[in-house]
Design a protein around this motif. Structure first.
Motif, PDB file in Angstrom:
ATOM      1  N   VAL A  88      12.594   2.331   3.104  1.00 61.43           N
ATOM      2  CA  VAL A  88      13.279   3.372   2.316  1.00 61.43           C
ATOM      3  C   VAL A  88      12.296   4.026   1.359  1.00 61.43           C
ATOM      4  CG1 VAL A  88      15.022   3.751   0.526  1.00 61.43           C
ATOM      5  CG2 VAL A  88      15.588   2.412   2.547  1.00 61.43           C
ATOM      6  N   ALA A  89      11.453   3.226   0.700  1.00 63.09           N
ATOM      7  CA  ALA A  89      10.477   3.783  -0.246  1.00 63.09           C
ATOM      8  C   ALA A  89       9.519   4.740   0.453  1.00 63.09           C
ATOM      9  CB  ALA A  89       9.709   2.657  -0.932  1.00 63.09           C
ATOM     10  N   VAL A  90       9.048   4.369   1.623  1.00 58.64           N
ATOM     11  CA  VAL A  90       8.145   5.245   2.382  1.00 58.64           C
ATOM     12  C   VAL A  90       8.888   6.499   2.815  1.00 58.64           C
ATOM     13  CG1 VAL A  90       6.847   5.459   4.542  1.00 58.64           C
ATOM     14  CG2 VAL A  90       6.579   3.417   3.132  1.00 58.64           C
ATOM     15  N   GLU A 110       7.761  10.221   1.757  1.00 55.98           N
ATOM     16  CA  GLU A 110       7.371  11.188   2.796  1.00 55.98           C
ATOM     17  C   GLU A 110       8.300  12.400   2.821  1.00 55.98           C
ATOM     18  OE1 GLU A 110       4.561  11.205   4.720  1.00 55.98           O
ATOM     19  OE2 GLU A 110       4.030   9.547   3.387  1.00 55.98           O
ATOM     20  N   SER A 111       9.593  12.183   2.617  1.00 56.25           N
ATOM     21  CA  SER A 111      10.531  13.304   2.669  1.00 56.25           C
ATOM     22  C   SER A 111      10.481  14.157   1.403  1.00 56.25           C
ATOM     23  CB  SER A 111      11.962  12.803   2.917  1.00 56.25           C
ATOM     24  OG  SER A 111      12.420  12.030   1.825  1.00 56.25           O
ATOM     25  N   ARG A 149       1.309  21.007  -5.366  1.00 54.87           N
ATOM     26  CA  ARG A 149       1.417  21.620  -4.040  1.00 54.87           C
ATOM     27  C   ARG A 149       1.928  20.632  -2.999  1.00 54.87           C
ATOM     28  NH1 ARG A 149      -3.345  26.079  -3.448  1.00 54.87           N
ATOM     29  NH2 ARG A 149      -2.579  27.384  -5.125  1.00 54.87           N
ATOM     30  N   ASP A 150       1.713  19.348  -3.235  1.00 54.81           N
ATOM     31  CA  ASP A 150       2.175  18.345  -2.277  1.00 54.81           C
ATOM     32  C   ASP A 150       3.679  18.149  -2.301  1.00 54.81           C
ATOM     33  OD1 ASP A 150      -0.439  17.880  -1.467  1.00 54.81           O
ATOM     34  OD2 ASP A 150      -0.719  16.222  -2.864  1.00 54.81           O
ATOM     35  N   THR A 151       4.300  18.443  -3.449  1.00 55.23           N
ATOM     36  CA  THR A 151       5.749  18.228  -3.582  1.00 55.23           C
ATOM     37  C   THR A 151       6.441  19.477  -4.114  1.00 55.23           C
ATOM     38  OG1 THR A 151       5.416  17.288  -5.782  1.00 55.23           O
ATOM     39  CG2 THR A 151       5.521  15.728  -3.942  1.00 55.23           C
ATOM     40  N   THR A 152       5.990  20.628  -3.682  1.00 55.98           N
ATOM     41  CA  THR A 152       6.497  21.897  -4.179  1.00 55.98           C
ATOM     42  C   THR A 152       8.009  22.023  -4.040  1.00 55.98           C
ATOM     43  OG1 THR A 152       4.421  23.004  -3.707  1.00 55.98           O
ATOM     44  CG2 THR A 152       6.348  24.402  -3.893  1.00 55.98           C
ATOM     45  N   CYS A 153       8.527  21.823  -2.856  1.00 51.63           N
ATOM     46  CA  CYS A 153       9.969  22.011  -2.627  1.00 51.63           C
ATOM     47  C   CYS A 153      10.770  21.013  -3.450  1.00 51.63           C
ATOM     48  CB  CYS A 153      10.303  21.832  -1.148  1.00 51.63           C
ATOM     49  SG  CYS A 153       9.329  22.874  -0.056  1.00 51.63           S
ATOM     50  N   TYR A 154      10.346  19.775  -3.402  1.00 47.52           N
ATOM     51  CA  TYR A 154      11.071  18.712  -4.086  1.00 47.52           C
ATOM     52  C   TYR A 154      11.056  18.904  -5.604  1.00 47.52           C
ATOM     53  CZ  TYR A 154      12.808  13.999  -4.851  1.00 47.52           C
ATOM     54  OH  TYR A 154      13.564  12.934  -5.225  1.00 47.52           O
ATOM     55  N   ALA A 155       9.960  19.446  -6.135  1.00 51.58           N
ATOM     56  CA  ALA A 155       9.862  19.636  -7.588  1.00 51.58           C
ATOM     57  C   ALA A 155      10.967  20.555  -8.102  1.00 51.58           C
ATOM     58  CB  ALA A 155       8.487  20.201  -7.955  1.00 51.58           C
TER      59      ALA A 155
END
Length: 192
Positions: free
Chosen positions: A41-43, A47-48, A87-93
């Motif tokens: 779950v953590a991975v 990743e998502s 930039r690695d987590t743009t959408c999630y941010a």
């Protein structure tokens, strides 16, 4: 192979012979699956949360391209190009709630997108599952000097904090999809 089976049977016989051995086996049967599940779950969550993961669906491709549109009023482009967000987590941010269960809520909403992707009718413009909350913006901007000193923001602090006025009332262009269609992209200058 027969030797391996015999070794496992022998080890199991030794472990089941004592009370402590049975507790070790029980713990292994109960705890090992929990640890493996938790790690999985953590991975999966990590990743998502990556921009690359979000862009792996063809429905999201125009939204990914909107990060590069040459439009200083498009929120996603400005934040991405000025490196205001990772930039690695743009959408999630920007698309996670910063409340107590915000990560879980964002992942559940993401699962709704996956469900529609495989089993539903994909809308022309994917929708959010609730109005975009101000606190997603204010999480980063509420104590930023450029935000606090901007005259329009000074007059609206209480309304923005309470949610009576939406940040998107003024900043109404989150993703410039027309700029994507027109292929109006900003490219950094290459220095020799």
């Amino acid at each position: 192979m027969a030797v391996l089976v015999a070794l496992i049977a022998s080890a199991a016989g030794v472990l089941t012979a004592s009370h402590l051995g049975r507790l070790v086996l029980l713990a292994g049967l109960a705890i090992l699956p929990l640890v493996v599940t938790g790690a999985g779950v953590a991975v999966g969550v990590r990743e998502s949360s990556q921009t690359q993961f979000c862009m792996s669906c063809h429905e999201m491709e125009p939204y990914g391209k909107s990060l590069f549109v040459d439009n200083p009023t498009a929120l996603s482009a400005v934040h991405y190009q000025k490196r205001l967000i990772s930039r690695d987590t743009t959408c999630y941010a920007c698309h996670t709630d910063y409340a107590l269960f915000g990560d879980a809520k964002a992942k559940l909403n993401g699962l709704k997108h996956v469900w529609v992707h495989y089993f539903g009718t994909i809308p022309e413009r994917p929708k959010l599952y609730q109005p975009y909350p101000n606190y997603n913006c204010l999480h980063c901007h509420s104590d930023a000097r450029s935000f606090l000193e901007a005259p329009p923001h000074q007059d609206l602090q209480a309304e923005l904090q309470s949610g009576a006025k939406s940040c998107l009332g003024c900043h109404d262009l989150a993703h410039d999809l027309e700029g994507v269609k027109a292929q109006n992209f900003w490219l950094p200058e290459r220095r020799p």
